[in-house]
Structures are given as C-alpha cells and as structure tokens.
Design an enzyme around this catalytic site. Structure first.
Site, short mmCIF file in Angstrom:
data_model
loop_
_atom_site.label_atom_id
_atom_site.label_comp_id
_atom_site.label_asym_id
_atom_site.label_seq_id
_atom_site.Cartn_x
_atom_site.Cartn_y
_atom_site.Cartn_z
N CYS A 151 0.85 -1.20 0.00
CA CYS A 151 0.00 0.00 0.00
C CYS A 151 0.89 1.25 0.00
O CYS A 151 0.59 2.23 -0.69
CB CYS A 151 -0.94 0.01 1.20
N HIS A 159 -6.37 -2.74 -1.03
CA HIS A 159 -5.71 -3.72 -0.19
C HIS A 159 -6.56 -4.99 -0.09
O HIS A 159 -7.67 -4.97 0.42
CB HIS A 159 -5.43 -3.18 1.22
N HIS A 163 -0.22 -8.39 0.83
CA HIS A 163 -1.05 -7.60 -0.08
C HIS A 163 -1.02 -8.38 -1.38
O HIS A 163 0.08 -8.64 -1.92
CB HIS A 163 -0.48 -6.18 -0.24
N HIS A 212 -0.49 -10.08 -4.69
CA HIS A 212 0.41 -9.71 -5.79
C HIS A 212 0.69 -10.93 -6.64
O HIS A 212 0.70 -12.07 -6.15
CB HIS A 212 1.71 -9.11 -5.26
P1 5GP Z 1 6.02 -13.04 -1.86
O1 5GP Z 1 7.12 -13.86 -1.27
O2 5GP Z 1 5.15 -12.41 -0.81
O3 5GP Z 1 5.22 -13.78 -2.91
O4 5GP Z 1 6.74 -11.90 -2.68
C1 5GP Z 1 7.11 -10.68 -2.13
C2 5GP Z 1 8.07 -10.04 -3.10
O5 5GP Z 1 8.20 -8.67 -2.77
C3 5GP Z 1 9.47 -10.64 -3.09
O6 5GP Z 1 9.81 -11.16 -4.37
C4 5GP Z 1 10.37 -9.47 -2.68
O7 5GP Z 1 11.60 -9.46 -3.36
C5 5GP Z 1 9.51 -8.28 -3.03
N1 5GP Z 1 9.75 -7.10 -2.20
C6 5GP Z 1 9.86 -7.08 -0.84
N2 5GP Z 1 10.05 -5.81 -0.39
C7 5GP Z 1 10.08 -5.03 -1.51
C8 5GP Z 1 10.25 -3.63 -1.70
O8 5GP Z 1 10.40 -2.84 -0.77
N3 5GP Z 1 10.23 -3.17 -2.98
C9 5GP Z 1 10.06 -4.02 -4.05
N4 5GP Z 1 10.06 -3.46 -5.27
N5 5GP Z 1 9.87 -5.35 -3.90
C10 5GP Z 1 9.89 -5.85 -2.65
ZN ZN Z 2 -1.83 -3.29 1.15
#
Ligand code: 5GP
Ligand code: ZN
Length: 114
Positions: free
Chosen positions: A7, A46, A98, A100
């Site tokens: 967010c 969200h 969130h 994605h």
């Molecule tokens: P998940 O593991 O929840 O599916 O993916 C989260 C993703 O967010 C990860 O691939 C991680 O590298 C990315 N991520 C985490 N913090 C940040 C951030 O502050 N900026 C960006 N651009 N990506 C982030």
């Molecule tokens: Zn969010």
C-alpha cells in the site's frame, strides 16, 4: 492499509520502479529479481491474498491479467513466454500480505515450479 508495504508503494510513500499503472492496478520491479523480468502486479485496493477474493473484488484478477498482457507486450516477452505466479499464505511462500502476482520471464524458466 497504513502498515502494508505494498500500500505504501502504491501511494508512493515508498519508492519503486514503475512498470505499468492504471486506475485499478500498479506494477513495479521486484527489489530482488529472480529473472531478467521480474515484475510485481498488485491491485490498488488492499486485499491480503487469494483467500480474501470474493464477488466484490474478483474483477481485480481480470485487471491483473490484462495488465500482465500489456506489460509482456511492452517488454517484448509476450510471444517468448513468461510465468505469472501467486504465493498464498506462509506455506505458499507469501511474505507480503497484499495480493500480488509475480510476472517472471526474459529467459527460459524450464519446468521447475519452485
Ligand atoms: P512473496 O514472497 O510475498 O510472494 O513476494 C514478495 C516479493 O516482494 C518478493 O519477491 C520481494 O523481493 C519483493 N519485495 C519485498 N520488499 C520489496 C520492496 O520494498 N520493494 C520491491 N520493489 N519489492 C519488494
Ligand atoms: Zn496493502
């Protein structure tokens, strides 16, 4: 949601590298890319994860897919192929709560799912 990382990225409190944006979704480069193309596509509303999708917000899933298609066209990987991944919950590898989708491509990803 005030304490949600994505967010804050959506409302530009935290910087990110934008790849695509419209009224409903925002897409930005993953900070820790696993492939030449690694973009995160998020709904501007969200929603914690797929478990919170219902009839009132399911349209975001279409918006995310339409954005993915536009991004792959823009980046020139539409025809070579790509992967759209959602991690849901802790066993699914979700670390940011969130909703994605990881859009990953720019190389042959093989058959491995991990
Ligand atoms: P998940 O593991 O929840 O599916 O993916 C989260 C993703 O967010 C990860 O691939 C991680 O590298 C990315 N991520 C985490 N913090 C940040 C951030 O502050 N900026 C960006 N651009 N990506 C982030
Ligand atoms: Zn969010």
């Amino acid at each position: 949601m005030s304490d949600c990382l994505f967010c804050k990225i959506i409302n530009k409190t935290i910087p990110s590298t934008a790849v695509y944006e419209d009224e409903f979704v925002y897409a930005f480069k993953d900070i820790n890319p696993v492939a030449p193309v690694h973009v995160l596509i998020v709904p501007k509303q969200h929603i914690a994860n797929v478990n919170d999708i219902d009839a009132s917000n399911a349209k975001y899933l279409i918006d995310i897919h339409l954005a993915a298609k536009k991004i792959t066209e823009e980046l020139g990987i539409k025809d070579s192929g790509y992967r759209l991944i959602n991690n849901c919950g802790s066993d699914g590898g979700q670390t940011v709560f969130h909703l994605h989708y990881h859009l990953i491509g720019g190389k042959n990803l093989g058959l491995n799912l991990l």
